[in-house]
Design a protein around this motif. Structure first.
Motif, mmCIF file in Angstrom:
data_model
loop_
_atom_site.group_PDB
_atom_site.id
_atom_site.type_symbol
_atom_site.label_atom_id
_atom_site.label_comp_id
_atom_site.label_asym_id
_atom_site.label_seq_id
_atom_site.Cartn_x
_atom_site.Cartn_y
_atom_site.Cartn_z
ATOM 1 N N ILE A 169 39.485 14.552 43.966
ATOM 2 C CA ILE A 169 40.847 14.028 43.823
ATOM 3 C C ILE A 169 40.854 12.733 43.024
ATOM 4 N N GLU A 170 41.740 12.682 42.055
ATOM 5 C CA GLU A 170 42.001 11.448 41.319
ATOM 6 C C GLU A 170 43.193 10.716 41.931
ATOM 7 N N SER A 171 44.299 11.450 42.155
ATOM 8 C CA SER A 171 45.497 10.854 42.743
ATOM 9 C C SER A 171 46.380 11.947 43.318
ATOM 10 N N ILE A 172 47.320 11.532 44.175
ATOM 11 C CA ILE A 172 48.310 12.440 44.745
ATOM 12 C C ILE A 172 49.677 11.791 44.570
ATOM 13 N N GLU A 173 50.616 12.557 44.021
ATOM 14 C CA GLU A 173 51.969 12.053 43.832
ATOM 15 C C GLU A 173 52.916 12.791 44.774
ATOM 16 N N PHE A 174 53.850 12.031 45.356
ATOM 17 C CA PHE A 174 54.789 12.585 46.320
ATOM 18 C C PHE A 174 56.207 12.474 45.753
ATOM 19 N N HIS A 175 56.869 13.630 45.632
ATOM 20 C CA HIS A 175 58.236 13.686 45.118
ATOM 21 C C HIS A 175 59.103 14.285 46.218
ATOM 22 N N ASN A 176 59.849 13.430 46.921
ATOM 23 C CA ASN A 176 60.593 13.936 48.067
ATOM 24 C C ASN A 176 61.974 14.474 47.721
ATOM 25 N N ARG A 177 62.360 14.387 46.464
ATOM 26 C CA ARG A 177 63.672 14.888 46.070
ATOM 27 C C ARG A 177 63.572 16.360 45.634
ATOM 28 N N ILE A 178 64.726 16.965 45.470
ATOM 29 C CA ILE A 178 64.776 18.353 44.990
ATOM 30 C C ILE A 178 64.250 18.400 43.566
ATOM 31 N N ASN A 179 63.365 19.352 43.290
ATOM 32 C CA ASN A 179 62.805 19.504 41.950
ATOM 33 C C ASN A 179 63.102 20.914 41.461
ATOM 34 N N SER A 180 63.792 21.013 40.344
ATOM 35 C CA SER A 180 64.238 22.319 39.832
ATOM 36 C C SER A 180 63.209 23.005 38.949
ATOM 37 N N MET A 181 62.089 22.330 38.661
ATOM 38 C CA MET A 181 61.120 22.908 37.730
ATOM 39 C C MET A 181 60.574 24.240 38.239
ATOM 40 N N TYR A 182 60.371 24.343 39.573
ATOM 41 C CA TYR A 182 59.820 25.566 40.141
ATOM 42 C C TYR A 182 60.871 26.337 40.934
ATOM 43 N N GLY A 183 62.157 26.148 40.616
ATOM 44 C CA GLY A 183 63.220 26.898 41.269
ATOM 45 C C GLY A 183 63.294 26.560 42.750
ATOM 46 N N THR A 184 63.506 27.589 43.574
ATOM 47 C CA THR A 184 63.667 27.362 45.011
ATOM 48 C C THR A 184 62.391 26.848 45.658
ATOM 49 N N ALA A 185 61.239 27.088 45.033
ATOM 50 C CA ALA A 185 59.969 26.614 45.616
ATOM 51 C C ALA A 185 59.912 25.090 45.656
ATOM 52 N N GLY A 186 60.659 24.424 44.757
ATOM 53 C CA GLY A 186 60.649 22.967 44.726
ATOM 54 C C GLY A 186 61.847 22.340 45.396
ATOM 55 N N ALA A 187 62.571 23.115 46.213
ATOM 56 C CA ALA A 187 63.798 22.613 46.822
ATOM 57 C C ALA A 187 63.558 21.526 47.860
ATOM 58 N N PHE A 188 62.358 21.450 48.414
ATOM 59 C CA PHE A 188 62.078 20.491 49.470
ATOM 60 C C PHE A 188 60.989 19.503 49.070
ATOM 61 N N GLY A 189 60.907 19.246 47.769
ATOM 62 C CA GLY A 189 59.961 18.260 47.278
ATOM 63 C C GLY A 189 58.652 18.858 46.798
ATOM 64 N N VAL A 190 57.852 18.000 46.183
ATOM 65 C CA VAL A 190 56.575 18.433 45.621
ATOM 66 C C VAL A 190 55.496 17.427 45.990
ATOM 67 N N ILE A 191 54.344 17.925 46.407
ATOM 68 C CA ILE A 191 53.140 17.103 46.579
ATOM 69 C C ILE A 191 52.186 17.533 45.483
ATOM 70 N N ALA A 192 51.997 16.673 44.490
ATOM 71 C CA ALA A 192 51.214 17.015 43.293
ATOM 72 C C ALA A 192 49.839 16.367 43.365
ATOM 73 N N VAL A 193 48.806 17.198 43.438
ATOM 74 C CA VAL A 193 47.425 16.722 43.515
ATOM 75 C C VAL A 193 46.811 16.801 42.120
ATOM 76 N N TYR A 194 46.180 15.706 41.697
ATOM 77 C CA TYR A 194 45.490 15.679 40.404
ATOM 78 C C TYR A 194 44.016 15.379 40.643
ATOM 79 N N THR A 195 43.157 16.134 39.966
ATOM 80 C CA THR A 195 41.723 16.044 40.206
ATOM 81 C C THR A 195 41.030 15.234 39.118
ATOM 82 N N LYS A 196 39.877 14.738 39.477
ATOM 83 C CA LYS A 196 39.040 14.030 38.512
ATOM 84 C C LYS A 196 38.425 15.046 37.562
ATOM 85 N N THR A 197 38.413 14.768 36.304
ATOM 86 C CA THR A 197 37.730 15.637 35.353
ATOM 87 C C THR A 197 36.234 15.517 35.580
#
Length: 617
Positions: A491-519
């Motif tokens: 893991i490099e970092s984790i971002e927390f988006h608690n708002r509705i996100n339309s990028m993934y349609g209904t799957a993002g309706a309750f926020g996104v936890i985005a994990v980014y890994t170290k290269t």
């Protein structure tokens, strides 16, 4: 390839044939097409060369003991293809549902040639789809001995209307879209009731009997049943559904007696198998080089927590197909290409899963009542079910990360960001390391859920779960299990988006936890700069049906369950044909409908239905 001209059959063998006979490997090569007559006799033996065990004197010219002449090559080939035919039937706990409710299911897979069953599909694809073939919910379930079971939740935002539950194997797609198991599912809103059908009669029992231990019961009583197979039947595997007949009105719908047996004429003739047998979770993918073009390569995939290693050689255009993954839920793998030198090389693109065309099926006719504000059925966890104590983690501190460390993400600016240095590696797993780190994040180890708390009234009953992504690739299934399985070291970092996100349609309706890994993080303490990370699919996690035990714990709140009991796997005694099950009655007096379906060990479908009376105290 085979050509047939009158009594002459010409067989083209462009590449050597490899045969294992009596434990010895043999190779058969030809200089010209092989010619045989209608009785199977080789007419030009001089064009055939045999090396290995089959080259022993006389053996190569002998016909198999079960040989019979081929009279119609196409008919014989079509008959051989039938051996790969699989038919799916699904038993659900109820015939219709309310938005937000769980749908419990048990699938029975039948085979044209039962002797092949162990060598055929090990994966079942289950979809809840709209009338326009939009997949609203999806589960990938393991098949074990011709059976599979799981659950899915009817999305709470669905408008009232007709939807479809569809289930199939990848191998079944070879035989076309017609005949794939498709069950109409009517989804209602909370103010709609189904009008009772006064003409409903239980179908006759077939192969088994359900026997209650008493004539009538009181609310909160333990209700016990005995199952008895008919004389002469052997062991069987069964699924049981018990529903409140006042809340879930019995309706006429196809049963396992209709949907499980295979009739030879229903199998279309096919000339080839385009879709492969899935021996485990599978995926199609393509390796592309740094210029975005498909390229032949040798790829190595590592799962450091389990020690699993996959070696894949791609085609010339970079395409490959992988099967046999057995992991629960999507899992992060590290991978590298053989051409990588001191830095990552190329990328792997997973191709979309092929879904069949929708073949609409007429469902039971339902008449509705809308009685104002009366609530018709329980929500997802059951109205009256109680939650275990939640562990709620909140914090007023917002992590500060230098702007240059926050990469440009597709979700926009994150509400909160954690770096690898801020994670508590002593917590045991990534999920627990989030304790006290993110304001408004609720984690419940007892319920195995994680979600963003958006208001003081928010709870597990009226919120949804966030989407987890790894390097911007969405992970399917349970977010709790996904986060729990990710290795700290990558893991490099984790971002927390608690708002509705339309990028993934209904799957993002309750926020996104985005994990980014170290290269290049290997997770083993030896960083490899050539490693990359990818999320590979796994089986969907399955829940256990929640059922109270009033002998151990008295009710602490209203219990108005509409599905009283669901058990997808009851095994009868192979000697006596008997089995038993029990559950506890809820608060409402009335009648309970009990439906048992299943198959015997040799593939005979069984069904029985009965009703029991529950009286007030």
């Amino acid at each position: 390839a085979v050509d047939s001209i009158n009594a002459l059959i010409r067989i083209h063998c462009p590449s050597p044939l490899k045969v294992t006979y009596a434990g010895e490997a043999s190779t058969i090569t030809t200089t010209k097409p092989i010619e045989v007559n209608a009785n199977g006799l080789l007419l030009n033996p001089s064009v055939v060369s045999v090396h290995g065990g089959m080259a022993k004197p006389g053996l190569v010219n002998q016909l198999p003991l079960d040989f019979r002449p081929v009279k119609d090559v196409e008919a014989e080939f079509a008959e051989a293809m039938r051996y790969f035919y699989e038919k799916v039937y699904v038993h659900t706990d109820k015939p219709y549902y309310y938005a937000g409710e769980p749908l419990w299911l048990k699938a029975y897979i039948n085979y044209y040639q039962r002797d092949y069953s162990d060598s055929l599909s090990k994966v079942l694809h289950v979809e809840l789809i709209s009338s326009t073939t939009e997949v609203l919910a999806y589960r990938r379930l393991p098949i074990d001995r011709g059976m599979s079971y799981g659950d899915l939740v009817i999305p709470s935002h669905l408008p009232e209307g007709k939807y479809y539950l569809r289930a199939y194997t990848n191998l079944r797609l070879n035989f076309g879209d017609v005949g794939i198991f498709t069950k109409p599912i009517h989804v209602l809103n909370s103010k709609t009731l189904v009008k009772p059908d006064t003409s409903y009669q239980s179908p006759p029992d077939a192969g088994l009997e359900i026997i209650p231990d008493k004539d009538a019961y009181k609310i909160h009583d333990k209700i016990a049943f005995r199952i008895q197979l008919d004389s002469g039947l052997n062991a069987a595997n069964l699924s049981v559904s018990v529903t409140d007949a006042a809340q879930v009105i019995p309706v006429r719908e196809p049963s396992i007696l209709d949907g499980y047996p295979i009739v030879a004429k229903e199998i279309p003739w096919i000339k080839e198998l385009t879709y492969r047998v899935e021996r485990g979770v599978s995926f199609d993918a393509q390796f592309v080089n740094n210029q975005g073009r498909g390229e032949k390569a040798m790829l190595t995939f590592f799962q450091f927590k389990t020690g699993e290693v996959l070696l894949v050689e791609t085609e010339n255009d970079g395409r490959f197909w992988q099967t046999g993954l057995m992991q629960p839920d999507s899992t992060a793998y590290s991978w590298k290409a053989d051409k990588a030198r001191n830095k990552p090389y190329g990328s792997v693109v997973i191709q979309p899963r092929r879904t069949p065309n929708l073949e609409p099926v007429a469902g039971p006719k339902l008449e509705f009542i809308r009685p104002g504000d009366q609530v018709a059925s329980d929500p997802e966890l059951g109205r009256g079910s109680r939650l275990l104590n939640l562990v709620e983690i909140t914090d007023s501190r917002i992590s500060t990360v230098p702007a240059e460390s926050a990469k440009s993400r597709p979700f926009g600016r994150a509400n909160y960001v954690l770096t690898s240095q801020q994670l508590n590696v002593n917590s045991g797993n990534l999920l627990l390391s989030l304790v006290g780190k993110v304001p408004g994040l609720v984690v419940s180890p007892t319920q195995r859920v994680i979600y963003f708390k958006r208001s003081e009234a928010a709870s597990i009953l009226n919120t949804g779960f966030p989407l987890v992504t790894i390097n911007d690739q969405p992970m399917g299934g349970d977010p709790y299990s996904t986060l729990e399985s990710i290795d700290f070291n990558i893991i490099e970092s984790i971002e927390f988006h608690n708002r509705i996100n339309s990028m993934y349609g209904t799957a993002g309706a309750f926020g996104v936890i985005a994990v980014y890994t170290k290269t290049g993080a290997s997770g083993m303490g030896n960083p490899d700069p050539t490693l990359q990370t990818i999320a590979l699919p796994g089986f969907s996690p399955s829940r256990i049906f929640p059922s109270p035990d009033y002998e151990k714990s008295p009710p602490k709140g209203p219990d108005q369950r509409s599905t009283l009991y669901w058990n997808p796997s009851i095994q009868t005694d192979p000697l006596t044909g008997k089995s038993a099950f029990s559950f506890f009655a809820a608060d409402l007096p009335g009648m309970y409908r009990v439906v048992v379906e299943g198959v015997t060990a040799d593939g005979w479908p069984l069904r029985a239905e009965t009703f029991v009376v529950v009286e007030d105290r």
